[in-house]
Design a protein around this motif. Structure first.
Motif, PDB file in Angstrom:
ATOM      1  N   HIS A 157       0.987  -1.143   0.008  1.00 48.30           N
ATOM      2  CA  HIS A 157       0.235   0.107   0.177  1.00 48.30           C
ATOM      3  C   HIS A 157       0.891   1.233  -0.043  1.00 48.30           C
ATOM      4  O   HIS A 157       0.436   2.368  -0.572  1.00 48.30           O
ATOM      5  N   LEU A 158       2.140   1.169   0.687  1.00 49.69           N
ATOM      6  CA  LEU A 158       2.907   2.438   0.523  1.00 49.69           C
ATOM      7  C   LEU A 158       3.408   2.502  -0.570  1.00 49.69           C
ATOM      8  O   LEU A 158       3.524   3.575  -1.215  1.00 49.69           O
ATOM      9  N   LEU A 159       3.886   1.311  -1.323  1.00 52.98           N
ATOM     10  CA  LEU A 159       4.482   1.650  -2.796  1.00 52.98           C
ATOM     11  C   LEU A 159       3.410   2.293  -3.614  1.00 52.98           C
ATOM     12  O   LEU A 159       3.552   3.050  -4.611  1.00 52.98           O
ATOM     13  N   MET A 160       2.275   1.837  -3.419  1.00 50.36           N
ATOM     14  CA  MET A 160       1.209   2.112  -4.197  1.00 50.36           C
ATOM     15  C   MET A 160       0.783   3.558  -4.037  1.00 50.36           C
ATOM     16  O   MET A 160       0.556   4.330  -5.164  1.00 50.36           O
ATOM     17  N   GLN A 161       0.772   4.036  -2.832  1.00 56.36           N
ATOM     18  CA  GLN A 161       0.494   5.566  -2.493  1.00 56.36           C
ATOM     19  C   GLN A 161       1.546   6.361  -3.139  1.00 56.36           C
ATOM     20  O   GLN A 161       1.312   7.542  -3.811  1.00 56.36           O
ATOM     21  N   GLN A 162       2.942   5.894  -3.147  1.00 57.08           N
ATOM     22  CA  GLN A 162       4.082   6.554  -3.608  1.00 57.08           C
ATOM     23  C   GLN A 162       3.777   6.766  -5.096  1.00 57.08           C
ATOM     24  O   GLN A 162       4.088   8.051  -5.769  1.00 57.08           O
ATOM     25  N   LYS A 163       3.427   5.883  -5.885  1.00 58.02           N
ATOM     26  CA  LYS A 163       3.373   5.786  -7.171  1.00 58.02           C
ATOM     27  C   LYS A 163       1.962   6.684  -7.610  1.00 58.02           C
ATOM     28  O   LYS A 163       2.076   7.189  -8.860  1.00 58.02           O
ATOM     29  N   ILE A 164       1.007   6.542  -7.042  1.00 60.51           N
ATOM     30  CA  ILE A 164      -0.047   7.557  -7.218  1.00 60.51           C
ATOM     31  C   ILE A 164       0.412   8.740  -6.996  1.00 60.51           C
ATOM     32  O   ILE A 164      -0.139   9.792  -7.714  1.00 60.51           O
ATOM     33  N   HIS A 165       1.086   9.209  -5.892  1.00 63.16           N
ATOM     34  CA  HIS A 165       1.420  10.672  -5.510  1.00 63.16           C
ATOM     35  C   HIS A 165       2.179  11.194  -6.840  1.00 63.16           C
ATOM     36  O   HIS A 165       2.333  12.229  -7.314  1.00 63.16           O
ATOM     37  N   ALA A 166       3.240  10.220  -7.299  1.00 60.83           N
ATOM     38  CA  ALA A 166       4.073  10.582  -8.370  1.00 60.83           C
ATOM     39  C   ALA A 166       3.153  10.720  -9.665  1.00 60.83           C
ATOM     40  O   ALA A 166       3.544  11.766 -10.506  1.00 60.83           O
ATOM     41  N   TYR A 167       2.173  10.201  -9.839  1.00 58.03           N
ATOM     42  CA  TYR A 167       1.285  10.416 -10.835  1.00 58.03           C
ATOM     43  C   TYR A 167       0.731  11.600 -10.989  1.00 58.03           C
ATOM     44  O   TYR A 167       0.593  12.558 -11.669  1.00 58.03           O
ATOM     45  N   PHE A 168       0.359  12.203  -9.719  1.00 63.91           N
ATOM     46  CA  PHE A 168      -0.442  13.495  -9.542  1.00 63.91           C
ATOM     47  C   PHE A 168       0.757  14.619 -10.003  1.00 63.91           C
ATOM     48  O   PHE A 168       0.270  15.262 -10.601  1.00 63.91           O
ATOM     49  N   LEU A 169       1.984  14.514  -9.417  1.00 66.46           N
ATOM     50  CA  LEU A 169       2.934  15.153  -9.654  1.00 66.46           C
ATOM     51  C   LEU A 169       3.287  15.425 -11.231  1.00 66.46           C
ATOM     52  O   LEU A 169       3.654  16.358 -11.741  1.00 66.46           O
ATOM     53  N   SER A 170       3.238  14.219 -11.893  1.00 67.25           N
ATOM     54  CA  SER A 170       3.499  14.474 -13.404  1.00 67.25           C
ATOM     55  C   SER A 170       2.253  14.985 -14.112  1.00 67.25           C
ATOM     56  O   SER A 170       2.695  15.360 -15.495  1.00 67.25           O
ATOM     57  N   ARG A 221      -1.049   1.169 -15.783  1.00 61.20           N
ATOM     58  CA  ARG A 221       0.185   0.940 -16.113  1.00 61.20           C
ATOM     59  C   ARG A 221       1.210   1.442 -15.278  1.00 61.20           C
ATOM     60  O   ARG A 221       2.207   0.826 -15.007  1.00 61.20           O
ATOM     61  N   VAL A 222       1.226   2.832 -15.081  1.00 61.02           N
ATOM     62  CA  VAL A 222       2.318   3.424 -14.313  1.00 61.02           C
ATOM     63  C   VAL A 222       2.169   3.114 -12.773  1.00 61.02           C
ATOM     64  O   VAL A 222       3.348   3.066 -12.125  1.00 61.02           O
ATOM     65  N   CYS A 223       0.972   3.013 -12.340  1.00 60.55           N
ATOM     66  CA  CYS A 223       0.787   2.939 -10.950  1.00 60.55           C
ATOM     67  C   CYS A 223       0.604   1.280 -10.254  1.00 60.55           C
ATOM     68  O   CYS A 223       1.728   0.644 -10.290  1.00 60.55           O
ATOM     69  N   ASP A 224      -0.307   0.600 -10.533  1.00 59.28           N
ATOM     70  CA  ASP A 224      -0.498  -0.822 -10.205  1.00 59.28           C
ATOM     71  C   ASP A 224       0.379  -1.821 -10.787  1.00 59.28           C
ATOM     72  O   ASP A 224       1.022  -2.560 -10.380  1.00 59.28           O
ATOM     73  N   ALA A 225       0.169  -1.687 -12.282  1.00 63.91           N
ATOM     74  CA  ALA A 225       0.983  -2.717 -12.904  1.00 63.91           C
ATOM     75  C   ALA A 225       2.593  -2.638 -12.737  1.00 63.91           C
ATOM     76  O   ALA A 225       3.161  -3.632 -13.159  1.00 63.91           O
ATOM     77  N   SER A 226       2.996  -1.405 -12.159  1.00 65.50           N
ATOM     78  CA  SER A 226       4.576  -1.413 -11.982  1.00 65.50           C
ATOM     79  C   SER A 226       4.828  -1.774 -10.686  1.00 65.50           C
ATOM     80  O   SER A 226       6.032  -1.717 -10.561  1.00 65.50           O
ATOM     81  N   LEU A 227       3.990  -2.201  -9.778  1.00 62.17           N
ATOM     82  CA  LEU A 227       4.362  -2.739  -8.612  1.00 62.17           C
ATOM     83  C   LEU A 227       5.161  -4.029  -8.656  1.00 62.17           C
ATOM     84  O   LEU A 227       4.867  -4.939  -9.398  1.00 62.17           O
ATOM     85  N   PRO A 228       6.280  -4.150  -7.979  1.00 59.48           N
ATOM     86  CA  PRO A 228       6.812  -5.352  -7.887  1.00 59.48           C
ATOM     87  C   PRO A 228       6.595  -6.612  -7.086  1.00 59.48           C
ATOM     88  O   PRO A 228       7.141  -7.025  -6.196  1.00 59.48           O
TER      89      PRO A 228
END
Length: 268
Positions: free
Chosen positions: A43-56, A95-102
């Motif tokens: 969930h923390l990784l997901m939140q980071q990726k979502i936040h990065a998407y907002f910044l993009s 693709r950028v958020c959920d699908a990129s999670l390791p």
């Protein structure tokens, strides 16, 4: 609207022969933070990726944080607010958020969970997934933890809809669509079979109770509140007088839902 993936062709459990409408109960399983522990920190990784998407999108750190929380609170998912107000491509977001999670590096086969689901008597209940993620993520998790062949179908948020009209939990419409998928030939104006549901979100559990589900709130000891303080952590009654039960271990479902497990199936 919700999406639906039929996984019945891959079931490894014996399906009883059904003459007429299928009146077996349905067990709905949330996936994220329910079928794997929050300690995985996905969930923390997901939140980071979502936040990065907002910044993009050109938003400042402060604005991104405010809108992330606002959209999650108002729409149930940040992506729904992004689609509505920023006209993003929902599949690109996935693709950028959920699908990129390791996920393969974090999650692994879970024999205890598999045994728990195998001990649900298929003559009494069917098992389906119910997720607020897109199908790709949901199926990926089920495969990694080793239970995809025990799940009859997956109901998911359909990010791929051209009109971007996808619902999610805790909306009543999303639960109603899931019910329609599960019981496509159920005679109208007759009571539905029991629908069991387990989720780590109290908001989702409350909504399901209002629709008559037999619901269990999964809250691990010492872990953060999934709903981030948006609801009071108090007993909640549904319209049918059902009271939510909270467990901190999925093994407790053997006791709470003992009527759908094989006889002699006891909590370890």
């Amino acid at each position: 609207m919700a999406g639906y993936v039929d996984l019945s062709a891959s079931l490894s459990t014996r399906t009883p022969k059904i003459d007429g409408p299928d009146t077996r109960a349905v067990v709905w399983l949330d996936i994220d933070n329910t079928l794997y522990p929050k300690s995985s920190k996905i969930h923390l990784l997901m939140q980071q990726k979502i936040h990065a998407y907002f910044l993009s999108l050109g938003l400042s750190e402060e604005k991104a944080s405010v809108l992330h929380k606002k959209y999650y609170s108002e729409y149930g998912l940040a992506i729904r607010g992004l689609v509505k107000h920023h006209e993003i491509d929902a599949l690109d977001y996935d693709r950028v958020c959920d699908a990129s999670l390791p996920l393969e590096e974090i999650l692994s086969y879970n024999p205890e969970l598999r045994k728990l689901l195998q001990d649900i008597d298929p003559s009494k209940a069917r098992i389906l997934g119910l997720t607020n993620a897109y199908k790709t993520h949901g199926l990926r998790v089920l495969n990694i933890i080793g239970v995809s062949d025990l799940i009859e179908a997956l109901v998911y948020c359909d990010y791929g809809r051209p009109d971007n009209d996808f619902g999610c939990k805790p909306e009543a419409g999303f639960f109603n669509e899931a019910t329609a998928f599960a019981f496509p030939s159920h005679p109208p104006d007759t009571p539905l079979p029991t629908q069991y549901f387990v989720d780590d979100s109290l908001l989702n559990i409350t909504a399901s109770l209002d629709l008559g589900f037999k619901s269990v709130h999964f809250k691990e000891k010492g872990e953060w509140d999934t709903d981030h303080g948006r609801v009071n952590n108090l007993p909640v009654k549904g319209k049918e007088g059902l009271v939510v039960t909270t467990v901190d271990d999925l093994e407790a479902l053997r006791e709470v839902w003992s009527e759908i497990f094989f006889d002699g199936s006891e909590r370890k």
